[in-house]
Design an enzyme around this catalytic site. Structure first.
Site, PDB file in Angstrom:
ATOM      1  N   GLY A   1     -14.787  -3.728 -41.104  1.00 60.46           N
ATOM      2  CA  GLY A   1     -14.776  -5.008 -41.787  1.00 60.46           C
ATOM      3  C   GLY A   1     -14.437  -6.133 -40.824  1.00 60.46           C
ATOM      4  O   GLY A   1     -13.796  -5.904 -39.793  1.00 60.46           O
TER       5      GLY A   1
ATOM      6  N   GLN B   1     -11.960 -14.288 -37.929  1.00 68.43           N
ATOM      7  CA  GLN B   1     -11.865 -13.449 -36.725  1.00 68.43           C
ATOM      8  C   GLN B   1     -12.920 -13.789 -35.672  1.00 68.43           C
ATOM      9  O   GLN B   1     -12.841 -13.297 -34.546  1.00 68.43           O
ATOM     10  CB  GLN B   1     -11.952 -11.963 -37.090  1.00 68.43           C
ATOM     11  CG  GLN B   1     -10.706 -11.469 -37.818  1.00 68.43           C
ATOM     12  CD  GLN B   1     -10.854 -10.018 -38.201  1.00 68.43           C
ATOM     13  OE1 GLN B   1     -11.516  -9.689 -39.171  1.00 68.43           O
ATOM     14  NE2 GLN B   1     -10.253  -9.129 -37.413  1.00 68.43           N
TER      15      GLN B   1
ATOM     16  N   CYS C   1      -7.133  -3.052 -37.007  1.00 70.31           N
ATOM     17  CA  CYS C   1      -7.746  -4.368 -37.189  1.00 70.31           C
ATOM     18  C   CYS C   1      -8.373  -4.758 -35.860  1.00 70.31           C
ATOM     19  O   CYS C   1      -7.751  -4.587 -34.811  1.00 70.31           O
ATOM     20  CB  CYS C   1      -6.678  -5.383 -37.594  1.00 70.31           C
ATOM     21  SG  CYS C   1      -7.306  -7.074 -37.758  1.00 70.31           S
ATOM     22  N   LEU C   2      -9.606  -5.260 -35.909  1.00 69.62           N
ATOM     23  CA  LEU C   2     -10.297  -5.600 -34.656  1.00 69.62           C
ATOM     24  C   LEU C   2      -9.573  -6.700 -33.880  1.00 69.62           C
ATOM     25  O   LEU C   2      -9.781  -6.837 -32.679  1.00 69.62           O
ATOM     26  CB  LEU C   2     -11.744  -6.008 -34.944  1.00 69.62           C
ATOM     27  CG  LEU C   2     -12.647  -4.864 -35.440  1.00 69.62           C
ATOM     28  CD1 LEU C   2     -14.010  -5.406 -35.857  1.00 69.62           C
ATOM     29  CD2 LEU C   2     -12.808  -3.781 -34.375  1.00 69.62           C
TER      30      LEU C   2
ATOM     31  N   HIS D   1      -7.655  -5.790 -47.013  1.00 68.20           N
ATOM     32  CA  HIS D   1      -7.347  -6.144 -45.618  1.00 68.20           C
ATOM     33  C   HIS D   1      -8.085  -7.426 -45.220  1.00 68.20           C
ATOM     34  O   HIS D   1      -7.493  -8.358 -44.671  1.00 68.20           O
ATOM     35  CB  HIS D   1      -7.738  -4.981 -44.694  1.00 68.20           C
ATOM     36  CG  HIS D   1      -7.533  -5.248 -43.237  1.00 68.20           C
ATOM     37  ND1 HIS D   1      -6.634  -4.545 -42.465  1.00 68.20           N
ATOM     38  CD2 HIS D   1      -8.105  -6.154 -42.400  1.00 68.20           C
ATOM     39  CE1 HIS D   1      -6.666  -5.017 -41.217  1.00 68.20           C
ATOM     40  NE2 HIS D   1      -7.560  -5.986 -41.150  1.00 68.20           N
ATOM     41  N   GLU D   2      -9.378  -7.465 -45.537  1.00 64.32           N
ATOM     42  CA  GLU D   2     -10.176  -8.643 -45.156  1.00 64.32           C
ATOM     43  C   GLU D   2      -9.770  -9.866 -45.971  1.00 64.32           C
ATOM     44  O   GLU D   2      -9.729 -10.979 -45.456  1.00 64.32           O
ATOM     45  CB  GLU D   2     -11.679  -8.362 -45.313  1.00 64.32           C
ATOM     46  CG  GLU D   2     -12.223  -7.246 -44.428  1.00 64.32           C
ATOM     47  CD  GLU D   2     -11.824  -7.370 -42.967  1.00 64.32           C
ATOM     48  OE1 GLU D   2     -11.684  -8.495 -42.458  1.00 64.32           O
ATOM     49  OE2 GLU D   2     -11.623  -6.317 -42.330  1.00 64.32           O
TER      50      GLU D   2
ATOM     51  N   HIS E   1      -6.978 -11.748 -44.472  1.00 65.17           N
ATOM     52  CA  HIS E   1      -7.345 -12.626 -43.349  1.00 65.17           C
ATOM     53  C   HIS E   1      -7.661 -14.048 -43.834  1.00 65.17           C
ATOM     54  O   HIS E   1      -7.349 -15.022 -43.148  1.00 65.17           O
ATOM     55  CB  HIS E   1      -8.575 -12.085 -42.611  1.00 65.17           C
ATOM     56  CG  HIS E   1      -8.260 -11.016 -41.598  1.00 65.17           C
ATOM     57  ND1 HIS E   1      -7.457 -11.244 -40.509  1.00 65.17           N
ATOM     58  CD2 HIS E   1      -8.665  -9.732 -41.490  1.00 65.17           C
ATOM     59  CE1 HIS E   1      -7.375 -10.140 -39.776  1.00 65.17           C
ATOM     60  NE2 HIS E   1      -8.093  -9.196 -40.356  1.00 65.17           N
TER      61      HIS E   1
HETATM   62 NI    NI Z   1      -8.352  -7.211 -39.704  1.00 65.46          NI
END
Ligand code: NI
Length: 168
Positions: free
Chosen positions: A46, A51, A93-94, A135-136, A139
């Site tokens: 995701g 991000q 998380c990226l 999670h997304e 953000h």
């Molecule tokens: Ni993340």
């Protein structure tokens, strides 16, 4: 291909609240296509617009890497309508390369969002997809998965976080 650099922890933009999308236009399509290319290259599950440095309420989830029946899903101006249950699962998380910790989240979610054509939809889901959506969604509110860490987990990753911050 329009891959973008993924914003890494330490960049203050990750703490900003994203703004609603108002126009379902070419710019939005380009944003989603940049997110898609960037996510695929990073092999993540995701990615949210913030991000890649864009403060718009847009994220994508793609579980096809782990589930053959899944495909890319786009969420624009999402609202979490309901959550239920509780599950503990390891998350990454990226924006936090190399950091993985088990955290608790509700294991079911009901979400309402718009797709790329501006059509509203609702989705009720459990398991990994429910986790990815939450999670997304965080953000978009400037919230990060480390905010869900237990004090023990936080102390375990303290050194790694410092390094990421120093490199950013
Ligand atoms: Ni993340």
């Amino acid at each position: 291909m329009a891959e973008n650099e993924i914003v890494i922890y330490g960049n203050p933009v990750l703490r900003e609240v994203s703004q609603p999308v108002e126009e379902f236009d070419r710019g939005l399509k380009d944003l989603v296509s940049a997110l898609t290319d960037t996510l695929k290259k990073a092999r993540g599950l995701g990615l949210s617009a913030v991000q890649i440095g864009v403060l718009k309420r847009v994220f994508i989830v793609d579980l096809s890497v782990v589930d053959i029946n899944e495909s890319l899903r786009v969420f624009i101006n999402p609202e979490i309508l309901e959550t239920g249950g509780d599950a503990e699962f390891e998350e990454g998380c990226l924006s936090f390369p190399g950091i993985y910790q088990k955290i608790h989240r509700p294991d079911r979610v009901k979400v309402r969002a718009y797709d790329l054509d501006g059509q509203v939809f609702e989705l009720e889901a459990g398991g990994l997809i429910a986790r990815a959506i939450q999670h997304e969604y965080d953000h978009l509110e400037g919230k990060l998965f480390i905010d869900h860490f237990s004090p023990v987990a936080r102390s375990l990753v303290k050194g790694k976080l410092k390094k990421l911050k120093a490199a950013s």
